[in-house]
Design an enzyme around this catalytic site. Structure first.
Site, short mmCIF file in Angstrom:
data_model
loop_
_atom_site.label_atom_id
_atom_site.label_comp_id
_atom_site.label_asym_id
_atom_site.label_seq_id
_atom_site.Cartn_x
_atom_site.Cartn_y
_atom_site.Cartn_z
N GLU A 27 0.85 -1.19 0.00
CA GLU A 27 0.00 0.00 0.00
C GLU A 27 0.89 1.24 0.00
OE1 GLU A 27 -2.93 0.09 3.13
OE2 GLU A 27 -3.68 2.07 2.52
N ASN A 72 -6.69 1.53 2.73
CA ASN A 72 -7.44 2.77 2.93
C ASN A 72 -7.02 3.84 1.91
OD1 ASN A 72 -8.69 1.54 5.11
ND2 ASN A 72 -7.31 2.44 6.63
N GLU A 173 -12.53 -2.17 2.25
CA GLU A 173 -13.14 -1.99 3.58
C GLU A 173 -14.25 -0.94 3.58
OE1 GLU A 173 -10.11 -1.43 6.63
OE2 GLU A 173 -9.54 -3.54 6.49
N TYR A 244 -6.75 -8.65 11.84
CA TYR A 244 -5.46 -8.40 12.48
C TYR A 244 -5.58 -8.83 13.93
CZ TYR A 244 -4.42 -5.52 8.38
OH TYR A 244 -4.20 -5.08 7.09
N GLU A 292 -6.30 -9.23 3.72
CA GLU A 292 -5.47 -8.55 4.73
C GLU A 292 -5.48 -9.43 5.97
OE1 GLU A 292 -5.94 -4.36 5.57
OE2 GLU A 292 -6.58 -3.96 3.51
N GLN A 353 1.52 -6.18 5.66
CA GLN A 353 1.87 -5.82 4.31
C GLN A 353 3.24 -6.41 4.01
OE1 GLN A 353 1.04 -1.66 3.48
NE2 GLN A 353 -1.02 -1.79 4.31
O1 AHR Z 1 -3.03 -2.65 6.31
C1 AHR Z 1 -3.29 -1.44 6.97
C2 AHR Z 1 -4.72 -0.98 6.80
O2 AHR Z 1 -5.56 -1.87 7.47
C3 AHR Z 1 -5.28 -0.96 5.40
O3 AHR Z 1 -4.99 0.22 4.71
C4 AHR Z 1 -6.76 -1.07 5.63
O4 AHR Z 1 -7.42 -1.68 4.55
C5 AHR Z 1 -6.86 -1.84 6.92
O5 AHR Z 1 -7.72 -1.23 7.81
#
Ligand code: AHR
Length: 503
Positions: A27, A72, A173, A244, A292, A353
């Protein structure tokens, strides 16, 4: 010493492993692109300004497909800012990460870099501040051979061959109130549906990913998926999942069992997608793109990293630069086990990432690049997990967790490649204190030797690799692994991740 028992049988399978499971994500965020993969002044930079030391590490990581350019970020991105002569590219405000985007790297440069790392592009379109027309424009620019305004523009910009991008994300998202353009599930579903139908008028064979929930804890989780799929089912191929994990306080026992939460997230989304399939009397099955996933100390971002000053818009600030421990890597390895366990329905995934930003690879400007602890479970799993995932019969003692109750002390997945005869078993000991003996019945696989047994473990579960000590954490050969009369035995230390390669 407690012990666990596994039985493997090549006749009982979960599904074939789609290599896209070993995808990642780049990103325009913090130092992922700038001062990460791209640093023209770096001693190892190639003629395009990309660091070749990073390219070598990405290749070693074994990632197959890379989602780009966000995240994002994409919900405010104008793709055309990032193509054409660099001198004419504008600086823009990136509202998602409160930064300045120079646009020095865009679609053409990134697609070129992907050739060097031998990975495919999975491209996300902006359905936040933009819509169907801009999605069609970037598709025309990227994929049409020549003879139209935008394809000829790509050729004039120095890329004669189309990028042939096969997989596209319809926004990012869109269920999250933080997302530019966030609305209701129905608002998004209608926009995603009409964009998908329009994109397929250019190319009916595109593979399209519609946004699911940004986490299973969202208040709209479940209902969001149902509404979006009811509206878009015939027009898309995948629904996305994002998750996450981080420890809460010192509750490492629950953190070590994070894969329990990932399992239940996947199974809920599969159930929802199949419910919609039934309601629509459809023959088609929607699969999951877990695009993600990672360990992310998100609370630290909110407390320490977040930039909010209206006068401060830095370029490539240090954001989300989590430093990963042995404990984090064991949880991470277990998340990969959970993804593989669902290989029949999770047919695409992206580790979020790749470089510097919650990443397996870290870099220092004008300095070295190094592997975080999480690099190892990813690289080893991507290399060894080939062929088909096997159904596993497992008996194990349990550990108590505050978040999930009693959970299995060991977690595991096994793979088998019929063409080469190679098998692999991935194991995690989730106990904070107990060493575990494991016996694996491999008699039905005809295993004749253990090719390798590697374990990630350290007496200090908080040990990390850093700029000053980049090799503090590495996997070690596990000398306890042995094969006798169709049974592999191996001892797993507490808080450890192990990969066995068998032949
Ligand atoms: O990976 C970091 C952020 O986490 C990304 O930009 C978003 O899609 C998610 O909330």
């Amino acid at each position: 010493m407690p012990h666990a028992h596994l039985t493997l049988d090549p006749h009982f399978t979960v599904g074939r492993i789609n290599r896209r499971l070993f995808g990642s994500f780049v990103e325009h965020l913090g130092r992922c692109v700038y001062d990460g993969i791209y640093e023209p002044g770096h001693p190892t930079a190639n003629s395009q300004g990309f660091r070749t030391d990073v390219i070598a590490l990405v290749r070693e990581l074994g990632t197959t497909t890379i989602r780009y350019p966000g995240g994002n970020f994409v919900s405010g991105y104008r793709w055309e800012d990032g193509v054409g002569p660099r001198a004419q590219r504008p600086n823009r405000l990136d509202l998602a990460w409160h930064s300045t985007e120079s646009n020095d790297v865009g679609l053409d440069e990134f697609a070129g870099w992907l050739k060097d790392v031998d990975a495919d592009l999975m491209y996300a379109v902006n359905l936040g501040t933009r819509g169907t027309q801009e999605a069609l424009d970037v598709l025309e620019y990227a994929n049409i051979d020549s003879g139209t305004a935008l394809s000829d523009q790509r050729i004039a910009n120095g890329t004669p061959k189309p990028h042939a991008i096969g997989m596209w994300c319809l926004g990012n998202e869109m269920d999250g109130p933080w997302q530019l353009g966030h609305g209701t599930a129905m608002d998004y579903a209608q926009l995603a549906g009409k964009t998908a139908r329009a994109m397929r008028q250019i190319d009916p064979d595109l593979e399209l990913v519609v946004c699911g929930s940004s986490s299973a804890t969202m208040p709209t989780f479940g209902e969001w998926e149902r509404t979006v799929l009811l509206e878009t089912y015939h027009d898309v191929d995948f629904i996305s999942c994002h998750a996450y994990y981080e420890p809460h306080g010192d509750d490492f026992a629950s953190f070590l069992a994070s894969a329990v939460s990932m399992d239940s997230f996947i199974e809920s989304v599969v159930a929802t997608a199949d419910h919609v399939k039934a309601v629509l009397h459809s023959e088609k099955t929607i699969n999951l793109s877990f695009d993600e996933w990672n360990v992310w100390y998100q609370s630290r971002y909110n407390e320490v990293d977040k930039i909010t000053d209206a006068n401060v818009w830095p370029q490539a600030p240090r954001l989300l630069e989590d430093s990963y421990s042995v404990l984090d890597a064991v949880v991470f390895g277990n998340l990969m086990i959970a993804l593989l366990r669902h290989a029949d329905r999770v047919t695409s995934a992206s580790l979020a990432q790749l470089v510097n930003v919650i990443a397996p690879i870290m870099t220092e400007p004008n300095g070295p690049a190094w592997r975080q602890s999480t690099f190892y479970p990813f690289a080893i799993t991507s290399r060894l997990a080939q062929g088909t995932v096997l159904e596993l019969k497992l008996s194990s003692p349990t550990v108590h967790t505050d978040a999930y109750g009693e959970v299995s002390m060991i977690d595991s997945v096994a793979t088998h490649d019929e063409t080469t005869g190679a098998s692999a078993v991935f194991l995690v000991n989730r106990s904070l204190t107990e060493t575990l003996d494991v016996r694996i019945d491999v008699s039905r696989l005809g295993v004749s030797r253990i090719v390798s047994a590697e374990t990630l473990h350290d007496a200090d579960i908080h040990a990390k690799n850093t700029l000053d000590d980049p090799l503090r954490v590495t996997p070690h050969s596990n000398g306890t692994a042995s094969l006798d009369a169709g049974t592999v035995t191996v001892t797993l230390p507490p808080v450890s991740w192990t990969a066995l390669a068998l032949h």
